[in-house]
Design a protein around this motif. Structure first.
Motif: not given
Length: 235
Positions: A105-131
């Protein structure tokens, strides 16, 4: 440098004591919800380390809250590991996950950092909800075994209050240290910190790991007090 005064610590402890008295001031029917609010307050304080002091707008902090809760629930319910050992395992996993996601995530800055952390969180959510085999999917996991001293709404509420107060005191001490001062300097002017010989990325990375571990810690408390976890905890 932000001052660490005895008065601030006392006010914080007084607030924690007032929260601890809630079981005798409110209806027993709403006490579990009050406990949940206090747990979420502790999780919010871990996020404030990133947003308020590091200037990092993370939208994936729920991932660490869910990580702590799910590691405890899976280890305890599916493998019979005690709550204490499950909690230690969850904290170790949180350190590793926070380090890996921080490097990404820290490879990005500002808005891109926020969106990247959002994407990582959604990946975790999908993994948990589908497994369903591991996490129970959309249904989650129910039946976390707790020690006898923690069996009851009042002991669970007191645990949540103590945990949140401990997180607040830890952050108060941390932010009053040279690390906290430098972290705020990075937030305000990272180029100036770099020109003086500091390493802004290193401080941001450390703050990301600390926030992740604190979030997982509150996730452990959430699993212990609710005795169940579900995918919505990640969001």
């Amino acid at each position: 440098m932000e001052q660490l005064s005895v008065q601030r610590i006392l006010w914080l402890l007084l607030l924690g004591a007032a929260a601890a008295l809630l079981p005798w001031c409110i209806s027993a029917a709403v006490l579990p919800e009050a406990t949940r609010i206090i747990v979420m307050a502790g999780a919010a304080m871990s996020l404030n380390l990133l947003i308020g002091n590091a200037g990092l707008v993370s939208m994936g902090q729920g991932m660490f809250l869910g990580l702590g809760a799910y590691v405890v629930a899976i280890a305890n319910i599916k493998y019979g590991v005690s709550l204490g050992r499950s909690a230690l395992l969850a904290l170790l996993v949180a350190v590793v996950v926070a380090a890996v996601t921080g490097l990404i995530a820290l490879r990005a800055r500002a808005l891109f950092f926020a969106l990247l952390t959002l994407a990582l969180g959604q990946v975790a959510y999908v993994f948990v909800a589908r497994n369903y085999d591991l996490t129970g999917g959309d249904d989650g996991l129910v039946g976390v075994t707790v020690p006898a001293w923690l069996d009851g709404d009042i002991p669970q509420h007191l645990l949540a209050v103590c945990a949140t107060t401990a997180v607040c005191v830890f952050l108060l001490v941390l932010l009053a240290s040279p690390f906290g001062t430098t972290l705020r300097a990075v937030r305000d002017n990272r180029e100036r910190v770099a020109s003086l010989g500091g390493n802004p990325k290193r401080y941001e990375f450390a703050a990301f790991i600390i926030a992740g571990v604190l979030g997982a810690f509150m996730g452990i408390v959430a699993a212990a007090t609710q005795r169940a976890v579900e995918p919505t905890v990640i969001s």
